[in-house]
Design an enzyme around this catalytic site. Sequence first.
Site, short mmCIF file in Angstrom:
data_model
loop_
_atom_site.label_atom_id
_atom_site.label_comp_id
_atom_site.label_asym_id
_atom_site.label_seq_id
_atom_site.Cartn_x
_atom_site.Cartn_y
_atom_site.Cartn_z
N LEU A 181 0.81 -1.21 0.00
CA LEU A 181 0.00 0.00 0.00
C LEU A 181 0.85 1.27 0.00
O LEU A 181 0.47 2.27 -0.59
CB LEU A 181 -0.92 -0.01 1.23
CG LEU A 181 -2.12 0.92 1.20
CD1 LEU A 181 -3.16 0.42 0.22
CD2 LEU A 181 -2.73 1.06 2.58
N SER A 220 0.17 -7.94 0.50
CA SER A 220 -0.84 -7.00 0.99
C SER A 220 -1.66 -6.45 -0.17
O SER A 220 -2.29 -7.22 -0.89
CB SER A 220 -0.16 -5.90 1.81
OG SER A 220 -1.10 -5.12 2.51
N ASP A 272 -10.99 -10.62 -0.36
CA ASP A 272 -12.44 -10.44 -0.21
C ASP A 272 -12.62 -8.95 0.02
O ASP A 272 -12.30 -8.44 1.09
CB ASP A 272 -12.95 -11.27 0.96
CG ASP A 272 -14.40 -10.98 1.30
OD1 ASP A 272 -15.04 -10.19 0.58
OD2 ASP A 272 -14.89 -11.52 2.31
N GLU A 304 -2.71 -8.55 9.50
CA GLU A 304 -2.53 -9.95 9.10
C GLU A 304 -3.76 -10.79 9.45
O GLU A 304 -4.13 -11.71 8.71
CB GLU A 304 -1.29 -10.54 9.75
CG GLU A 304 -0.80 -11.83 9.11
CD GLU A 304 -0.28 -11.61 7.69
OE1 GLU A 304 -0.16 -12.61 6.96
OE2 GLU A 304 0.01 -10.46 7.31
N ARG A 362 -5.84 -12.92 6.81
CA ARG A 362 -6.13 -14.35 7.01
C ARG A 362 -7.61 -14.62 6.82
O ARG A 362 -8.00 -15.60 6.16
CB ARG A 362 -5.67 -14.76 8.40
CG ARG A 362 -5.88 -16.22 8.76
CD ARG A 362 -4.90 -17.15 8.06
NE ARG A 362 -4.79 -18.41 8.78
CZ ARG A 362 -3.73 -18.80 9.47
NH1 ARG A 362 -2.65 -18.04 9.52
NH2 ARG A 362 -3.72 -19.96 10.09
N HIS A 377 2.02 -8.74 9.59
CA HIS A 377 2.08 -8.03 8.32
C HIS A 377 3.41 -7.30 8.22
O HIS A 377 3.52 -6.12 8.58
CB HIS A 377 0.90 -7.05 8.29
CG HIS A 377 0.25 -6.91 6.95
ND1 HIS A 377 -0.41 -7.94 6.33
CD2 HIS A 377 0.14 -5.85 6.10
CE1 HIS A 377 -0.92 -7.53 5.18
NE2 HIS A 377 -0.58 -6.26 5.02
#
Length: 642
Positions: free
Chosen positions: A128, A207, A235, A316, A320, A347
């Site tokens: 990011l 990420s 997602d 993280e 997951r 992360h």
Amino acid sequence: MRKIRFPRLARRRTLAAAVAIPTALAMGISIMPANAQSSSGSSLSDHIRPSDPPQRTPIETDYKPIIEGLPEGVSVDRIEWLTNRRVAVFIQSAAMPDELIQVQILLARDWHSNPEKDFPEVWALDGLRAREDESGWTIETNIEQFYADKNVNVIMPVGGESSFYSDWQQPDNGKHYMWETFLTQELVPILDNEFRSSQRRAVVGLSMGGTAAMNLAERNPGMFDFVGSFSGYLDTTTPGMPEAISAAQMDAGGYNSRAMWGEYNSQDWIDHDPKLGVDALKDTVVYVSAGNGREDLADTGPTMDWANNPAGVGLEVISRMSTNTFEKYARDAGIDIITRYRPSGVHSWGYWQFEMAQAWPEIANALELPEEDRGAECAPTGDIAKATESGIIGECLNNEYDVADGAGKAQDFRNGTAFWSPETGAQPLFGSILARYNELGGPSGWLGFPQTGETKTPDGKGRYVHFENGSIYWTASTGAWAIPGDMFKAWGENEYERGDLRYPTGEAVKIGDGYVQPFQGGFLTRNPDNSHNVVHGAIATKYGEINTARSDLGYPTSNEISIQGGAFQQFENGNIYWSDKTGAHVIYYGGIFDKWGESRWEQGPYGFPTSDMENIPAGGLKIDFENGSMTETNGQVRENRN
């Protein structure tokens, strides 16, 4: 194109809702039932439900590689060699035309030794907070060393902070991202045409880059043989996820998610939700991994010293959760993905470095890479073995090979290359000097073979290597630049780096029938008659301002000449005069110069020039002096003495 399929692998499920939900809430992520109300009172019934999946926009399913030419408006502006195996390619993009787009490439192991060979690619996407100057992969990990002995080109786009490497609906934060178009329609033909791509490709990311990698593979079926997500968000439309992505983008650089994909859960969000596009991955090897937010090194898995990183724990956990969801959708679609759920890991870059190494065997299988291309089996021999036995350039990557049409040999090592010829012997080169040497064609270029190894300069500030036809000098502030042999000799007459010119700051540039090379203190020229001159100090500054020998002044015909009160230097078509009081100014030969000379030039009543000679609107020339001015029109000179 044949694909390799992998058996389903066992998975650990160590992430409990008792851990994930409080962590997500602590990060401001809403996790609510589908019939709950948001804080604004609006219903969340329009969020995506597993029982009622939305339809993604249909996409073209036949990948058609671009074999010839580049799209209109796309070109390679320049290529900079950062090391002997790492280049920065600056691309003029039609999709994002406002500034050049940089892509860095780690060249395949046999790039130099086998110039006829094509290579598969591993694309590595950033996170990011991607920087504009360099990929996080080369800043934070050992990716350059890891891939040094592998016969793949590693492709690393630079920049794209918060972009998700997608095409944005609107400009935001001063940029209009169109990364998907750039990567798939503009970068690919450059790689195919100019970087010897075999058109077999893997794409991985961490990420944000993990989300983007999956989207690129789904939205461009057939382009990638392998796709890997390391701690990605797979997602993007489940309740709370759009808000989490929005918060992350705002925190990273003040970006508005609605400028990216529109209103939450609109069609563009649906079209960029990896879990909803799994059907497009049936012919692609899919690899996903995530930690569980724990920093407990007692577990097996990446054995590294995790920094105390509370934000990394929460990020993280969310990764997951979303990866678990993605896996369910993929399994339901009959896609046998490879999962690596680590029993620890937050992360952070240490985890992703580990994960790249763990994924490599699967990447190599998907690319159908022969065993000999997956690592190095080699040994230095003869003079090269003796020259490198100290380990100065590390372990070998391949055996020695012919260079310069068989005039000599070279062998690549992890940290450099050794070159040998009967006349020069074996010399190991490394770092910026080797990168510049490669950019100039190596032993096949004008420099020829190296005659020395890298040596410290007498003043201790730089390094140099002498070659058959020139030298390369380097300092931390100037970089590495080559000096042709005859110009090197002229530089030496000015005491090399200890003289007025100091170190070179660029290559010698051909202008007309001569060459001009910039230095810290001025310019060194090879004139059209093959003589040499030094232009330095304030006169050099003026010469540079008017574009050196490209200007009407032309090449120098003398070095600087001291005169009472100042100095001057002669050029083909005029002089530059300097005094401490007036600075440096140009006067061209002709009527004004001759008239000034009649009164003893700067020693006469007019004194030194105080302006450059310039054209006047009515036609003619004008120049100002300390004590007057002169103009010339229609061949007549008019004097204006103060």
